[in-house]
Design an enzyme around this catalytic site. Structure first.
Site, PDB file in Angstrom:
ATOM      1  N   ASP A  96       0.845  -1.209   0.000  1.00 28.54           N
ATOM      2  CA  ASP A  96       0.000   0.000   0.000  1.00 28.54           C
ATOM      3  C   ASP A  96       0.874   1.249   0.000  1.00 28.54           C
ATOM      4  O   ASP A  96       2.066   1.182   0.323  1.00 28.54           O
ATOM      5  CB  ASP A  96      -0.956   0.016   1.199  1.00 28.54           C
ATOM      6  CG  ASP A  96      -0.243   0.098   2.543  1.00 28.54           C
ATOM      7  OD1 ASP A  96       0.819  -0.544   2.707  1.00 28.54           O
ATOM      8  OD2 ASP A  96      -0.735   0.820   3.434  1.00 28.54           O
ATOM      9  N   GLU A 149       0.068  -0.884   5.895  1.00 27.61           N
ATOM     10  CA  GLU A 149       1.146  -0.292   6.696  1.00 27.61           C
ATOM     11  C   GLU A 149       0.939   1.200   6.861  1.00 27.61           C
ATOM     12  O   GLU A 149       1.145   1.747   7.933  1.00 27.61           O
ATOM     13  CB  GLU A 149       2.512  -0.570   6.049  1.00 27.61           C
ATOM     14  CG  GLU A 149       3.691  -0.379   6.998  1.00 27.61           C
ATOM     15  CD  GLU A 149       4.144   1.064   7.171  1.00 27.61           C
ATOM     16  OE1 GLU A 149       4.819   1.368   8.164  1.00 27.61           O
ATOM     17  OE2 GLU A 149       3.820   1.905   6.308  1.00 27.61           O
TER      18      GLU A 149
END
Ligand code: BES
Ligand code: MN
Ligand code: MN
Length: 462
Positions: free
Chosen positions: A88, A158
């Site tokens: 991400d 994250e």
């Protein structure tokens, strides 16, 4: 057998193209508008794992975005390396400040990267760095030279604080069992000063809401007589630090470990050019806690920052009101042995005390993580240092970073293993900023270094 540098030059274009395809997927975890893209990025990683020859590959569902898992167990009696990374990325905003489309990677030369850098959101944090691990293992598997077992766990949350990771790790101790974790999600000092990160700061992140009157009021009819929550919030924030730039929250520093003179001397030896630093950031001076250097302030000392503040009228022209509400997002970077479970409570108590009776204050704890330090004498650290020495021709420096990777202390607690933070980024990569980029040199040097790591790691343990 083909050596790694021949392999890299023979496959140079393909290795760039494959990363570019991943960078084209706007996997922004913070914004629900990108759900399908985040999932597409997970699929892309899964396909890559299949192509390079990993086994037991799966898209592991979690309460949030999936974790992509894959492994190659060559012999259960051999040591196992676990690779962690994230697919991400941060939102691209403010998008108008990008010189090229954040999701259409291009290579441009810069002063620091005369051979070119890849400009795209996630190029350095962390798609480019995570992808190097897949490519290093691709090489080792193609040559039949993978010396130990490897497991990959690549997550997609994250950048929003890894809310599902603790859940996943707690349920998968057996599957994730390993001897060392390697992560490339940090930086070096410079391209000719390789480094291994041995410290990360922790984090406590809160949002505050200050409420005054029950509706926006005419500021002529009520101005001067009723508390304006934005004025009050500004005063309260100003009181969170004193004139020495120390944080005023009672108890905030109680558990902060002071560094020994030797440790401080080591930090002072890290190459750092203050004039260059100011120039790069366009600032006339640095600013921070009295008695500490810039490198110390941004790594081994805690900090408090307002990340955003809003409320009232911010449209065109002038509107005369006393707003009903004011908000701010406030983060605190923590150092050993501060506790992210305690700090938000200390903050809340104090922040509420700072408010006059004329307003109501609400504090919400958004997320947090523990600080981390790791020794330089572990087998994993030594193997990483040897790999860097071989690739860069220079011994890497151990450095403390100011950033946070909350899952690193979590891995140590849950799985009992050390993480080796072998990052290849630079501070100038503009991660989380417009025009994020990652050096082409760094990408290929990273793959090379990681390919050496596995042999040195086996050597350390046998
Ligand atoms: N890769 C960064 C952290 C980082 C970057 C550490 C450079 C050291 C050097 C990571 O993706 C990140 O941005 N972490 C967040 C914390 C998270 C809880 C949102 C951070 O540090 O703000
Ligand atoms: Mn990252
Ligand atoms: Mn990040």
């Amino acid at each position: 057998m083909q050596d790694i540098n021949t392999y890299l030059s023979n496959h140079k274009q393909r290795l760039l193209d494959e990363l570019f395809d991943l960078l084209r997927i706007p996997s922004v975890s913070a914004d629900p508008a990108y759900v399908a893209d985040v999932e597409a990025a997970a699929d892309y990683i899964k396909n890559e794992m299949e192509k390079i020859g990993l086994e037991n590959i799966s898209i592991e569902e979690t309460p949030g975005y999936p974790i992509v898992y894959g492994e190659k167990i060559i012999n259960p009696d051999l040591p196992t390396v676990l690779v962690y990374g994230h697919y991400d990325v941060q939102p691209p905003d403010p998008i108008e400040l990008w010189e090229s489309d954040p999701f259409e990677p291009v290579i441009r030369k810069t002063d620091i990267h005369p051979e070119g850098a890849i400009f795209a959101r996630g190029a350095s944090d962390d798609k480019g760095q995570m992808f190097m691990h897949l490519k290093a293992v691709e090489y080792l598997l193609q040559q039949n030279q993978l010396p130990v077992n490897v497991k990959f766990m690549i997550e997609g949350e994250e950048e929003v604080g890894s809310p599902s990771l603790a859940w996943y790790v707690a349920r998968n101790h057996g599957k994730l069992k390993n001897d060392v974790i390697i992560i490339s999600d940090t930086g070096m000092v410079a391209n000719d000063v390789p480094a291994i990160t041995t410290g990360l700061r922790g984090l406590a992140y809160v949002e505050v809401e200050v409420t005054g009157p029950n509706r926006d009021l005419h500021s002529g009819l009520y101005g001067g007589a009723v508390a304006n929550p934005i004025n009050i919030l500004a005063k309260m924030i100003a009181r969170l630090t004193d004139d020495k730039n120390r944080i005023t929250i009672p108890g905030f520093y109680d558990k902060v470990k002071e560094l020994s003179p030797e440790e401080r001397a080591a930090i002072a030896h890290t190459p750092f050019d203050l004039e260059q630093y100011k120039k790069e950031l366009g600032i006339a001076d640095v600013y921070g806690e009295e008695g500490y250097t810039t490198l110390e302030r941004q790594s081994i000392r805690p900090s408090l920052d307002v990340n955003g503040i809003w409320g009232g009228y911010t449209g065109e022209g002038a509107k005369t009101i006393i707003p009903s509400k004011a908000y701010a997002k406030i983060s605190m970077r923590l150092v050993p042995d501060q506790d992210p479970e305690e700090i938000p409570d200390l903050f809340e108590q104090y922040f509420k005390q700072l408010a006059p009776k004329a307003v109501k204050v609400k504090v919400t704890n958004l997320h947090g993580g523990y600080p981390y330090v790791t020794p330089t004498d572990s087998p994993g650290y030594k193997a990483a240092a040897k790999a860097m020495k071989r690739a860069f021709g220079k011994e890497p420096l151990p450095i403390y970073s100011g950033g946070s990777i909350p899952i690193v202390p979590l891995f140590e607690k849950e799985l009992g293993s050390k993480s080796i933070l072998m990052g290849f980024g630079l501070n100038s990569d503009a991660i989380h900023s417009p025009n994020e980029h990652y050096g082409v040199f760094n990408y290929f040097k990273g793959i090379e270094t990681i390919s050496y790591f596995y042999d040195f790691y086996k050597e350390q343990l046998t």
